[in-house]
Design an enzyme around this catalytic site. Structure first.
Site, PDB file in Angstrom:
ATOM      1  N   GLU A  41       8.228  19.884  48.528  1.00  0.00           N
ATOM      2  CA  GLU A  41       9.498  20.526  48.175  1.00  0.00           C
ATOM      3  C   GLU A  41       9.525  22.000  48.596  1.00  0.00           C
ATOM      4  O   GLU A  41      10.547  22.502  49.048  1.00  0.00           O
ATOM      5  CB  GLU A  41       9.760  20.399  46.672  1.00  0.00           C
ATOM      6  CG  GLU A  41      10.161  19.005  46.228  1.00  0.00           C
ATOM      7  CD  GLU A  41      11.470  18.532  46.846  1.00  0.00           C
ATOM      8  OE1 GLU A  41      12.287  19.380  47.258  1.00  0.00           O
ATOM      9  OE2 GLU A  41      11.674  17.309  46.932  1.00  0.00           O
ATOM     10  N   TYR A 124      16.419  24.258  41.644  1.00  0.00           N
ATOM     11  CA  TYR A 124      16.404  23.003  42.403  1.00  0.00           C
ATOM     12  C   TYR A 124      14.999  22.412  42.449  1.00  0.00           C
ATOM     13  O   TYR A 124      14.799  21.217  42.190  1.00  0.00           O
ATOM     14  CB  TYR A 124      16.912  23.193  43.831  1.00  0.00           C
ATOM     15  CG  TYR A 124      16.465  22.038  44.706  1.00  0.00           C
ATOM     16  CD1 TYR A 124      17.068  20.794  44.580  1.00  0.00           C
ATOM     17  CD2 TYR A 124      15.360  22.158  45.560  1.00  0.00           C
ATOM     18  CE1 TYR A 124      16.610  19.692  45.298  1.00  0.00           C
ATOM     19  CE2 TYR A 124      14.898  21.066  46.285  1.00  0.00           C
ATOM     20  CZ  TYR A 124      15.526  19.839  46.148  1.00  0.00           C
ATOM     21  OH  TYR A 124      15.064  18.756  46.843  1.00  0.00           O
ATOM     22  N   ASP A 142      20.244  19.047  46.325  1.00  0.00           N
ATOM     23  CA  ASP A 142      19.898  19.807  47.531  1.00  0.00           C
ATOM     24  C   ASP A 142      21.100  19.777  48.477  1.00  0.00           C
ATOM     25  O   ASP A 142      22.196  19.333  48.107  1.00  0.00           O
ATOM     26  CB  ASP A 142      18.639  19.243  48.188  1.00  0.00           C
ATOM     27  CG  ASP A 142      18.849  17.870  48.812  1.00  0.00           C
ATOM     28  OD1 ASP A 142      19.917  17.249  48.590  1.00  0.00           O
ATOM     29  OD2 ASP A 142      17.952  17.401  49.534  1.00  0.00           O
ATOM     30  N   CYS A 201      29.768   5.674  57.849  1.00  0.00           N
ATOM     31  CA  CYS A 201      30.361   5.126  56.624  1.00  0.00           C
ATOM     32  C   CYS A 201      30.262   3.603  56.560  1.00  0.00           C
ATOM     33  O   CYS A 201      30.204   3.029  55.467  1.00  0.00           O
ATOM     34  CB  CYS A 201      31.819   5.563  56.517  1.00  0.00           C
ATOM     35  SG  CYS A 201      32.028   7.356  56.354  1.00  0.00           S
TER      36      CYS A 201
END
Length: 356
Positions: A41, A124, A142, A201
């Site tokens: 991270e 975060y 994020d 999509c």
């Protein structure tokens, strides 16, 4: 939108089948390694997954545990970090490892509040570690998740003002079960399907929940107009003695590239050069402004630099004298490597400091 439970189930089913295999992620029924989650991270801040993978593998091979990282020197850590940029992350990583060992016996706390008390861990990162490593029901948001939420709910407020709204809708969907997998599923959805341009999509497992589906989803998230970055200027000094050694100094901890080795320079000013420079502590035998310039872009400004070659007889500067062929042993950031590249291109460095 259908119920949050329907959304979560659709997303997690897709993740179980299509989620990315990454070296810091637990596989199968393995428990996540908090150390791996933390390292990844921190590295992923401002850096792509493709770039981070090789750094993560080398870093964790060299220091497999937080205790071993804490026992390393800061110079070793900075050297391993070379090329990732944003070096304050590496300094805080090292500081955090030592604090974890000193105050927590090398064991990561589980909650966001406790994690945020550690160096280099903000809201975060604390949410991501607590969710992924410890299955806390934390709201992880994020850049990828911001984009997904903006499209799901057609949030028409520009970033960064929309962050509060995005966090609220993200919280409304965050599950109590498998929160770590859910967070990583959203990250993967944003990286693989709900991409900034040309979102796929037709492959999205949750398009039936998405308000922007079929309504130009690439327009989301809304973004405020960018302010042009200013350009600052500087002169770097390649100061060389009669033994062919070049002077390097450690940059102040709180400055850009703080704690890294580099060449002395004038201040990085927007208008002209600062008249105060390191040369008042140098007895100059020869000086030459090299041809060519260096350009480098930081988060908030562009830097344009020239390089001045200095043949020095005596100096009271505090730092380190290094032969150019040993530069690779030091943690030189990319900007300073550009200084080396320009210097090597413009002049031939010979033994005992003679230059042609």
């Amino acid at each position: 939108m259908h119920s949050p439970a329907d959304f979560q189930q659709s997303l997690l089913t897709w993740y179980d089948q299509k989620g990315r295999s990454l070296p810091w992620r637990a596989k199968g029924h393995e428990k996540p390694n908090p150390y791996y989650v933390w390292i990844s991270e921190i590295m992923l801040q401002q850096t792509t997954v493709a770039t981070v993978i090789s750094y993560f593998n080398r870093f964790t091979a060299k220091w497999p545990t937080v205790k071993q990282l804490a026992e390393a020197s800061l110079d070793e850590v900075l050297h391993a970090w070379q090329g990732l940029g944003y070096y304050s992350r590496a300094r805080n990583l090292h500081k955090c490892a030592r604090q974890l060992c000193l105050e927590h016996k090398g064991i990561f706390p589980h909650t966001e509040k406790e994690l945020m008390a550690l160096p280099g861990i903000g809201p975060y990162t604390a949410a991501a570690i607590s969710a992924i490593a410890f299955q806390e029901s934390s709201v992880v948001v994020d850049g990828n998740i911001e984009r997904v939420m903006s499209r799901l709910f057609e949030i028409k407020i520009p970033l960064p003002a929309a962050k509060k709204n995005i966090k609220e809708v993200a919280a409304s969907l965050t599950p109590a079960e498998r929160p770590g997998d859910y967070a990583q599923a959203l990250m993967d959805l944003g990286a693989m399907v709900c991409t900034p341009r040309l979102p796929r999509c037709d492959l999205c497992p949750v398009h039936s929940f998405c308000k922007a589906y079929g309504h130009s989803p690439e327009n989301y998230p809304y973004k405020a107009a960018k302010i042009p970055k200013p350009t600052r200027k500087t002169v770097f000094f390649w100061i060389q003695n009669d033994r062919g050694e070049v002077f390097l100094e450690r940059r102040p901890p709180r400055d850009l590239l703080g704690g890294m080795m580099g060449f002395p320079s004038t201040s990085w000013a927007t208008k002209g050069h600062d008249l105060q420079n390191p040369l008042d502590k140098v007895e100059i035998l020869k000086e030459k402004l090299l041809s060519g310039i260096i350009t480098h872009t930081f988060t908030h400004f562009h830097l344009v630099g020239e390089v001045s070659f200095i043949q020095a007889n005596h100096t009271t500067l505090v730092g380190q004298w290094v032969r150019p062929e040993r530069f690779h042993e030091l943690a030189l950031p990319t900007l300073m490597k550009k200084v080396v590249g320009l210097s090597e291109k413009d002049m031939l460095v010979l033994p005992y400091g003679e230059c042609l």
